[in-house]
Each structure stands twice: as C-alpha cells, then as structure tokens.
Scaffold this motif. Structure first.
Motif, PDB file in Angstrom:
ATOM      1  N   ASN A 120      58.257  60.536  60.962  1.00 26.29           N
ATOM      2  CA  ASN A 120      57.514  60.276  59.526  1.00 26.29           C
ATOM      3  C   ASN A 120      57.486  58.860  59.170  1.00 26.29           C
ATOM      4  O   ASN A 120      58.631  58.426  59.097  1.00 26.29           O
ATOM      5  CB  ASN A 120      58.229  61.141  58.518  1.00 26.29           C
ATOM      6  CG  ASN A 120      57.460  61.098  57.279  1.00 26.29           C
ATOM      7  OD1 ASN A 120      57.046  60.302  56.693  1.00 26.29           O
ATOM      8  ND2 ASN A 120      57.881  62.268  56.433  1.00 26.29           N
ATOM      9  N   SER A 122      56.226  57.410  56.218  1.00 25.39           N
ATOM     10  CA  SER A 122      55.684  57.325  55.141  1.00 25.39           C
ATOM     11  C   SER A 122      54.275  57.642  55.004  1.00 25.39           C
ATOM     12  O   SER A 122      53.566  57.651  55.885  1.00 25.39           O
ATOM     13  CB  SER A 122      56.061  55.958  54.463  1.00 25.39           C
ATOM     14  OG  SER A 122      55.010  55.115  54.814  1.00 25.39           O
ATOM     15  N   ILE A 140      57.753  60.357  51.518  1.00 28.29           N
ATOM     16  CA  ILE A 140      58.169  61.235  52.744  1.00 28.29           C
ATOM     17  C   ILE A 140      57.639  62.879  52.940  1.00 28.29           C
ATOM     18  O   ILE A 140      57.068  63.229  53.633  1.00 28.29           O
ATOM     19  CB  ILE A 140      59.732  61.082  52.866  1.00 28.29           C
ATOM     20  CG1 ILE A 140      60.216  59.876  53.061  1.00 28.29           C
ATOM     21  CG2 ILE A 140      60.195  62.085  53.975  1.00 28.29           C
ATOM     22  CD1 ILE A 140      59.657  59.133  54.282  1.00 28.29           C
ATOM     23  N   GLU A 144      55.303  64.454  55.468  1.00 28.08           N
ATOM     24  CA  GLU A 144      55.604  65.761  56.047  1.00 28.08           C
ATOM     25  C   GLU A 144      54.791  67.069  55.974  1.00 28.08           C
ATOM     26  O   GLU A 144      54.353  67.502  56.917  1.00 28.08           O
ATOM     27  CB  GLU A 144      56.979  66.068  55.301  1.00 28.08           C
ATOM     28  CG  GLU A 144      57.761  67.302  56.007  1.00 28.08           C
ATOM     29  CD  GLU A 144      58.989  67.634  55.422  1.00 28.08           C
ATOM     30  OE1 GLU A 144      59.073  68.221  54.578  1.00 28.08           O
ATOM     31  OE2 GLU A 144      59.784  67.027  55.710  1.00 28.08           O
ATOM     32  N   ILE A 158      62.827  59.977  60.507  1.00 28.49           N
ATOM     33  CA  ILE A 158      62.037  59.061  59.421  1.00 28.49           C
ATOM     34  C   ILE A 158      62.328  57.714  60.125  1.00 28.49           C
ATOM     35  O   ILE A 158      63.434  57.275  60.139  1.00 28.49           O
ATOM     36  CB  ILE A 158      62.827  59.250  58.131  1.00 28.49           C
ATOM     37  CG1 ILE A 158      62.371  60.776  57.960  1.00 28.49           C
ATOM     38  CG2 ILE A 158      61.926  58.375  57.173  1.00 28.49           C
ATOM     39  CD1 ILE A 158      63.037  61.305  56.431  1.00 28.49           C
ATOM     40  N   VAL A 173      68.053  61.801  52.508  1.00 27.41           N
ATOM     41  CA  VAL A 173      67.601  61.984  54.101  1.00 27.41           C
ATOM     42  C   VAL A 173      68.894  62.894  54.611  1.00 27.41           C
ATOM     43  O   VAL A 173      68.483  64.011  55.404  1.00 27.41           O
ATOM     44  CB  VAL A 173      67.591  60.916  54.926  1.00 27.41           C
ATOM     45  CG1 VAL A 173      67.352  61.182  56.163  1.00 27.41           C
ATOM     46  CG2 VAL A 173      66.126  60.055  54.449  1.00 27.41           C
TER      47      VAL A 173
END
Length: 258
Positions: A120, A122, A140, A144, A158, A173
């Motif tokens: 990921n 963004s 995020i 996702e 990420i 996170v």
C-alpha cells in the motif's frame, strides 16, 4: 511528534499517479510538491529503535535482496518492469497507489498473478509528514479497499510516500497489524537516469538484506527507461555474487496479507 524523512524520492513523485485528466488528485499535487521541497527534521534512529518490529528499512544481514517498485500501476512502465522480472525469474514487491490501482485494475491483477507482492503506497501520494492521523487512515484504508476488491487481500506492508511518517501514524499501523517499509538503497531512477547511473546507484550500495527503491510509474513526461534497461544487469551481477532476490514478506519474515 517526531517526523521521519527517509527519502530522496523525487519531489515530483506526487504527480506520479496523475494523468492530465486525473482531476481528483491534481488539486493536492502542487501542495505536496512544495511541501516535500523543504527539508524535514528527522529522527530515524529513535523511531527505528522504538518501533523496530513495525518500521523497517532493511532486512536481516543475509544474502537476500528485495527489489521494490513504487508509484504504479502505470501502463507505460509497469508492464516493461514485469516483463524483465518474468524473464529473470525474480519476485519483487510493488507499492501501488490507490488512484492508479482503481484506474488500471488489470495491471494490479497481472502483478498479483505473476507472483509479486503488493503493498500500500497511499491513494494520492501525499506527504504524510504534513498530514493528520485521520488523513493518513483515509488514504491507507481507501487504497486497501481497492486492492482487496482487485486481488482479494489486504496488504500488510505500507510504504509512505517520500518515506515520510509521523509517530502517531506508526502507532496506528502497529495497532492494525501492518508494517511500514522504507528502503536503504535508492536507485534515484525518478530523475530519468540512464542505465549506467541506475546500475551504479544500486550496485554501489546494495548488500545483504538490502531493500532497493525503484519506480514502476511516474508523472507525465517521466522516463524510467534507465531502470528497465538496468534491471537485468543488476539482477545478474548480484546473482553472480551469491544473492537471492525475494519479496519483502520473505526478506522480513512476515506474512504477505492481513
């Protein structure tokens, strides 16, 4: 809160997800470029020590290397990168942007079907060092959801654009079972470097456990031909020295999805 600046990534990478008609993200691109142009305070050592299980810049010191590609999917460059990796038998990690994944789902599916790991990056490539926790969460989670709808899983890994992250964001996170992964070898390919310069940047810095930053997408007028041409030589040279190429989940001994 401390702000991390791990990046020499291009200040123009905010435009990497944009085509001229991408109105949704264009309103913020100029502000992101301006924000990234200014130096940021860094406290990498403190945050690495404090969040060593959540915040990664390299893997264990073994003869494995992870090639990572940011800012895709991009129909100009991503297929060419995938073609090289397929010919060389290498599995890599692609940190995709949500707005481009939404626009080019077939490329996301190809990355997945060819055995690469998806992370990921963004939705719209903001500088998280200048964003609130809520804005971070929105970016995020939106990406996702797109990745889950496209390939069937939620990424565990990420990579914040520019490597910028705030401590509250790292805490979120960690709480949500994800891992932030930056890099310790930068190809600087976003500069449009030629094959020889990309090779020199990578081969001169890569070693056991390295995480190498490349790009598989760029802004209008960008040129990643240097990366596409350099990849075979980089792979073959390092293999001749006994290195194995793995995706980030294997390098970091973590699960691929969550």
């Amino acid at each position: 809160m401390p702000i991390v600046s791990a990046s020499s990534e291009t200040p123009y990478a905010a435009a990497a997800a944009l085509q001229p008609n991408d109105k949704e993200a264009s309103a913020t691109a100029a502000a992101q470029i301006e924000a990234n142009a200014k130096p940021k305070p860094a406290d990498l050592g403190e945050l690495q020590r404090k969040y060593s299980e959540t915040f990664k810049f390299h893997g264990p010191k073994v003869k494995q290397v992870a090639l990572t590609f940011d800012d895709g999917p991009d129909p100009r460059f991503t297929p060419q990168v995938l073609d090289v990796l397929q010919r060389e038998g290498v599995k890599a990690t692609f940190f995709v942007l949500g707005n481009r994944a939404k626009k080019f789902p077939a490329l996301v599916k190809r990355i997945h079907h060819e055995g690469h790991l998806i992370g990921n990056h963004s939705f719209s490539h903001p500088n998280f060092g200048k964003r609130s926790l809520k804005q971070f969460q929105t970016e995020i989670l939106r990406t996702e959801k797109i990745i889950k709808q496209t390939v069937g899983y939620r990424p565990k890994l990420i990579r914040p654009p520019y490597g910028e992250i705030r401590e509250t964001q790292i805490q979120w996170v960690k709480k949500n079972g994800c891992t932030i992964v930056n890099w310790n070898v930068d190809s600087l390919d976003w500069k449009g470097l030629d094959k020889a310069k990309v090779e020199a940047n990578v081969l001169g810095a890569a070693g056991p456990g390295s995480i190498v930053l490349f790009h598989a997408g760029g802004g209008v007028g960008s040129n990643l031909n240097g990366t596409i041409q350099a990849l075979p030589d980089i792979i073959q040279t390092m293999r001749a020295k006994g290195y194995q190429f793995v995706d980030l989940a294997e390098l970091l001994h973590t699960v691929k999805y969550r």
